[in-house]
Design an enzyme around this catalytic site. Structure first.
Site, PDB file in Angstrom:
ATOM      1  N   VAL A   1     -44.681  19.218  61.278  1.00  0.00           N
ATOM      2  CA  VAL A   1     -43.464  19.301  61.953  1.00  0.00           C
ATOM      3  C   VAL A   1     -43.034  20.682  62.631  1.00  0.00           C
ATOM      4  O   VAL A   1     -43.721  21.506  61.953  1.00  0.00           O
ATOM      5  CB  VAL A   1     -42.438  19.160  60.682  1.00  0.00           C
ATOM      6  CG1 VAL A   1     -40.850  19.170  61.292  1.00  0.00           C
ATOM      7  CG2 VAL A   1     -42.625  17.688  59.952  1.00  0.00           C
ATOM      8  N   LYS A   2     -42.658  20.451  63.784  1.00  0.00           N
ATOM      9  CA  LYS A   2     -42.511  21.678  64.734  1.00  0.00           C
ATOM     10  C   LYS A   2     -41.192  22.299  64.376  1.00  0.00           C
ATOM     11  O   LYS A   2     -40.117  21.783  64.433  1.00  0.00           O
ATOM     12  CB  LYS A   2     -42.509  21.382  66.265  1.00  0.00           C
ATOM     13  CG  LYS A   2     -43.831  20.955  66.725  1.00  0.00           C
ATOM     14  CD  LYS A   2     -44.188  20.661  68.008  1.00  0.00           C
ATOM     15  CE  LYS A   2     -44.080  21.961  69.059  1.00  0.00           C
ATOM     16  NZ  LYS A   2     -44.294  21.545  70.303  1.00  0.00           N
ATOM     17  N   VAL A   3     -41.257  23.486  63.910  1.00  0.00           N
ATOM     18  CA  VAL A   3     -40.101  24.384  63.773  1.00  0.00           C
ATOM     19  C   VAL A   3     -39.925  25.665  64.661  1.00  0.00           C
ATOM     20  O   VAL A   3     -41.149  26.438  64.798  1.00  0.00           O
ATOM     21  CB  VAL A   3     -39.894  24.870  62.205  1.00  0.00           C
ATOM     22  CG1 VAL A   3     -38.547  25.751  61.963  1.00  0.00           C
ATOM     23  CG2 VAL A   3     -39.904  23.537  61.401  1.00  0.00           C
TER      24      VAL A   3
END
Length: 941
Positions: free
Chosen positions: A139-141
């Site tokens: 998941v890109k944060v």
């Protein structure tokens, strides 16, 4: 072995910065893995925007998804994107297993709208992780101030995270420490840290793009010694970051985690396509090769490196001292890397949000072509178009539609607007509980009722009236009637049409303390007791009111047949899609479930994640607000097909009562007769609502002429009467948006309340003494008397004829003004035609907009704008003697006296607000209207 595959020997993993359905389904991704040693895939909103909007790969899937049920753009995007992510994850799974969880990942980004909200980012990441359900998802944060604590929390829960938008080395250090802290927490909770992975996406070319421009400006100014620094800053910065990586992931603390199987958080070089065409196209690959790193390349860069790239092992570690020297030289030249990288984070979030806006806009456009929604088109000149486009850009940048749906009162005045937004979610809520209305409808039908009478005012009555007149009478169901007037003749006319034994009354009042519904109830309660007896009268009554109101208490005490609750956070004029509109609709035999389903398409189309330029309600609101604020086009002229013409009265209330205050606002005009183009000033916007199959040629030709003459025209095609609900919601959103642009609170009605206070004081006086003092007229002749306050009387002067007074009074209306006729008489066809003739003559003579309202009905509608809006109205109040009055049961006053008090209270507030107002009192309504009409004709012959 090609250059891409050789990277594995250097310890670097090549990833692809691109994803699209055909890449996965046609086997291209698998080929890249086998041929080039591809180890992973990254995505971002921009990539998905190009994939979904720019290809035909998703058409069938989107259509099938919408066929099952309607969804908003965000849900559609996620459905399409997550399907791609899952398929890519499956293709990459062998790599994931072969590398024991070090590689083989596919990335999916949290919404960039949440970049500055820690808790929302955490919740979104958890939801996406669960929705994809693949072990090789990252998941890109973003590495924003809010994102870093979210990263620590998510790693601590065992999620794999791709940290994006990293530019500065000090921020990278914070990210790495957050990762390590998250792993320690996860290990402390008994988690298997070998199953957690992370990369820190360090952006490269964007840094050079900014710094090179600053360098070039200095070079052009004469500092040619800076030329060797061009194209060097980003690589130097990356070299320093890699040095920090090696130090951060060493030592006892890290060794303890590594012993448990923890992976280092590798640096991932992102933004590796060159922005300057004079630089080698493989620059940011060849110079950044290093052990335990990742390079994610767009397809063009990957193709270039495969073709002619040079593999230089450990290139990122070479000449670190030279890299530091470059950064020091930049600092000495006055270029702040710290500021550049900080700005790039902000800009990066904005770019991703802009891309997300484009993505959702493209999805919204595809959705709109597939669902049953009333379409609108706008014709206007370039100046207004340009102003609207600029405002759209600002609303997009500030995410104001999302803020509106979140209940952020800063969209308006920052007062209590957040307390009045229950209407946003009411369609879903009512549809979830539609069974209650279905059962009620069957009870009404089986009860043998021939008549259904709504006793209400304003918001509680105008919506049901639209539904009744638009849908028409349903055979086998009671015929709808409405009482929203205290005029005794109006009440008598209504009663004569009823068979009271077969009549059901709906008493509709949000507060339960509104004067008119309460005295209507008192009157018909007494009449029903006379008709069916004290034991059975309440079986004929239904209450629709907010929980805990005085009406609810009375209805429970008297055992009304049904009690329905409204929603306290919905104001009256926004209540048509709540029980206030739906209870009468169900009792008329309207299929409420279908009505709500159709309406829901517009709600979805106007939703929080539909960008403003694709949002039907927001588009209309921007037009109305900008036209009024910047172009002084504050008169909204409503033209509607005959079958849905009554929609105009509802729109009048919504627009006027919502926006007309603090000296600003929109003045809506309903049912103004069509006129020659020459009689319309440049202060109007025209809304043309045309019902499919009910288009009137005269209206169509008229509207086309208006558009040709340069007036802004909004054409709304209403598919059928069941789609009326979509217009309710479109215009509610539009009114809220227009209110934000104008700068007012669209949910209060301070000047309506002022009039109510005046009326209450007068009715109290009637209750105590049986009457109040009346002012002497300034003129009287032929059964018509003219009354004016001192200021208006002085402005008009003394005259010896009604025509001269009217000529002087309406002569005060100039370009940009409007004339309003406020008639406290019975609302019937004959009176309407007489007043319409007067209205038309005044419009054509003075070339100003005209309004016509019957009192006290308009008090809870346009009355707010007349008193609180712009001081551009010229008012004629018409009152009359009542030939036959009616007492109000339980009170000392009569309906005629209540009406007189309402008229006097209305007039008093208009005078207090400095309005140009005149009252004419008719001894007899019929002959008085003829006399008035003749006087107007004479005054403006």
């Amino acid at each position: 072995m090609n250059a891409l595959k050789q990277l594995a020997e250097t310890g670097q993993a090549p990833w692809l910065d691109f994803v699209q359905r055909h890449l996965i389904q046609q086997g291209d991704l698998k080929t890249l893995i086998e041929r080039d040693g591809l180890k992973g895939v990254t995505s971002n909103p921009s990539i998905f925007e190009k994939a979904i909007a720019g290809s035909k790969d998703y058409g069938d899937d989107l259509a099938a998804f919408l066929k099952h049920a309607d969804h908003g753009p965000m849900a559609i995007y996620e459905h399409l994107a997550i399907a791609d992510i899952k398929e890519a994850a499956d293709v990459l799974l062998p790599v994931f297993k072969e590398t024991k969880g070090r590689d083989g990942f596919i990335s999916l980004e949290v919404s960039p709208y949440l970049a500055n909200d820690t808790e929302a980012t955490i919740a979104e990441a958890r939801r996406l992780w669960k929705a994809v359900g693949k072990p090789n998802l990252m998941v890109k944060v973003p590495a924003t101030t809010a994102g870093i604590p979210a990263i620590r929390t998510l790693i601590g829960e065992g999620l794999s995270i791709n940290v994006t938008l990293l530019f500065a080395v000090p921020v990278y250090e914070e990210v790495a420490k957050a990762y390590i802290a998250g792993l320690e927490h996860f290990a402390g909770q008994g988690g298997d840290v070998s199953k957690v992975a992370s990369v820190a996406s360090f952006f490269v070319s964007r840094i050079d793009n900014v710094i090179d421009k600053q360098l070039q400006a200095k070079i052009d100014a004469g500092d040619t010694a800076l030329k060797p620094l061009l194209g060097k800053a980003a690589i130097a910065n990356a070299k320093v970051a890699y040095e920090r990586y090696k130090k951060l992931f060493s030592g006892k603390a890290w060794d303890a985690l590594a012993a448990k199987g923890a992976h280092t958080q590798r640096l991932l070089w992102a933004s590796t396509s060159v922005k300057n065409p004079t630089y080698p196209d493989t620059l940011y690959v060849e110079t950044l090769i290093g052990r335990d790193t990742v390079n994610t390349m767009p397809p063009a860069t990957m193709d270039a490196f495969r073709d002619h790239g040079k593999v230089v092992p450990d290139a990122v570690e070479q000449d670190l001292a030279g890299g530091r020297a470059i950064l020091k030289s930049l600092e000495k030249s006055g270029i702040s890397l710290e500021k550049v990288t900080a700005d790039l984070v902000v800009d990066g979030v904005k770019q991703f949000a802009d891309a997300f806006d484009k993505l959702l806009g493209a999805v919204a456009e595809k959705r709109a072509a597939s669902v049953s929604v009333n379409k609108a088109t706008v014709e206007t000149d370039d100046a207004l178009k340009s102003a609207i486009a600029a405002e759209q850009k600002q609303w997009l940048a500030e995410g104001k539609i999302r803020k509106l749906w979140e209940g952020d009162k800063s969209v308006w005045t920052g007062k209590d607007e957040d307390h009045w937004l229950g209407w946003l979610d009411i369609v879903r809520h009512e549809h979830d509980h539609v069974g209650t209305l279905a059962r009620f409808a069957e009870a009404v039908k089986s009860g043998g009722f021939a008549h259904l009478v709504l006793l209400g005012m304003g918001g509680s009555s105008l919506g049901p009236e639209v539904l009744a007149k638009s849908f028409g009478h349903h055979a086998g169901w009671p015929r709808f009637h409405m009482l929203d007037s205290t005029d005794p003749a109006q009440i008598r006319t209504l009663e004569r049409t009823l068979d009271l034994k077969k009549t059901m009354f709906i008493v509709s009042s949000k507060s339960g303390s509104t004067l008119e519904p309460n005295i209507f109830l008192a009157y018909f309660k007494a009449r029903m007791i006379e008709t069916v007896g004290d034991a059975h009268w309440a079986e004929h009554f239904i209450a629709v009111t907010d929980p805990g109101s005085a009406l609810e208490a009375e209805a429970r005490k008297d055992r009304f047949a049904h009690i329905f609750h409204g929603v306290k956070s919905i104001g009256g004029r926004y209540s048509v899609l709540s029980k206030f509109g739906l209870v009468p609709a169900a009792a008329m035999g309207i299929d409420v479930a279908r009505f709500l389903e159709i309406t829901a398409h517009m709600v979805t189309g106007c939703g929080a994640n539909v960008p403003v330029d694709q949002n039907p309600g927001a588009e209309l609101g921007l037009l109305l607000g900008i036209a009024a604020k910047q172009f002084k086009r504050d008169k909204v002229t409503i033209i509607a097909s005959p079958k849905i013409a009554d929609l105009g009265a509802w729109l009048e209330q919504l627009i006027a009562e919502s926006t007309g205050k603090q000296g600003h606002g929109l003045i809506p005009l309903d049912s103004e007769p069509l006129g020659d183009v020459s009689v319309y000033g440049k202060d109007r916007v025209f809304a043309y609502l045309v019902l499919d199959g009910n288009e009137q040629k005269a209206q169509s030709v008229h509207v086309a002429a208006l558009a040709k003459a340069g007036h802004p025209v909004v054409r709304i095609a209403v598919r059928d009467v069941a789609h009326i609900g979509q217009e309710f919601f479109r215009w509610e959103i539009a009114t809220a948006v227009a209110g934000a642009i104008i700068g007012i609170n669209p949910f209060d009605q301070p000047d309506v309340e002022a009039s109510k206070i005046k009326t209450r004081a007068l009715t109290d006086a009637y209750e105590k003494s049986g009457g109040v003092a009346q002012n002497e007229p300034v003129f009287r002749a032929n059964g018509v008397a003219i009354h004016a306050d001192a200021k208006n009387a002085e402005a008009l002067g003394r005259h010896n004829s009604l025509a001269t007074y009217l000529a002087k009074h309406f002569g005060r209306a100039h370009a940009g003004d409007y004339i309003a006729i406020l008639a406290y008489i019975e609302r019937n066809e004959a009176h309407g035609k007489a007043l319409e003739a007067i209205r038309t003559r005044l419009r054509d003579a003075r070339k100003v907009a005209t309004c016509l309202g019957f009192g006290p009905r308009f008090l809870h509608s346009t009355g707010q704008a007349y008193k609180g809006g712009p001081n551009s109205g010229v008012f004629l109040q018409i009152t009359a003697d009542d030939a036959h009055d009616l007492p109000v049961p339980g009170h000392s006053y009569s309906f005629g006296q209540v009406k007189a008090a309402q008229a006097q209270g209305d007039l008093s507030v208009l005078v207090e607000r400095g309005r140009r107002v005149l009252r004419v009192h008719l001894k007899d309504v019929g002959t008085g209207l003829k006399e008035l009409q003749q006087a107007v004709d004479h005054a403006f012959h």
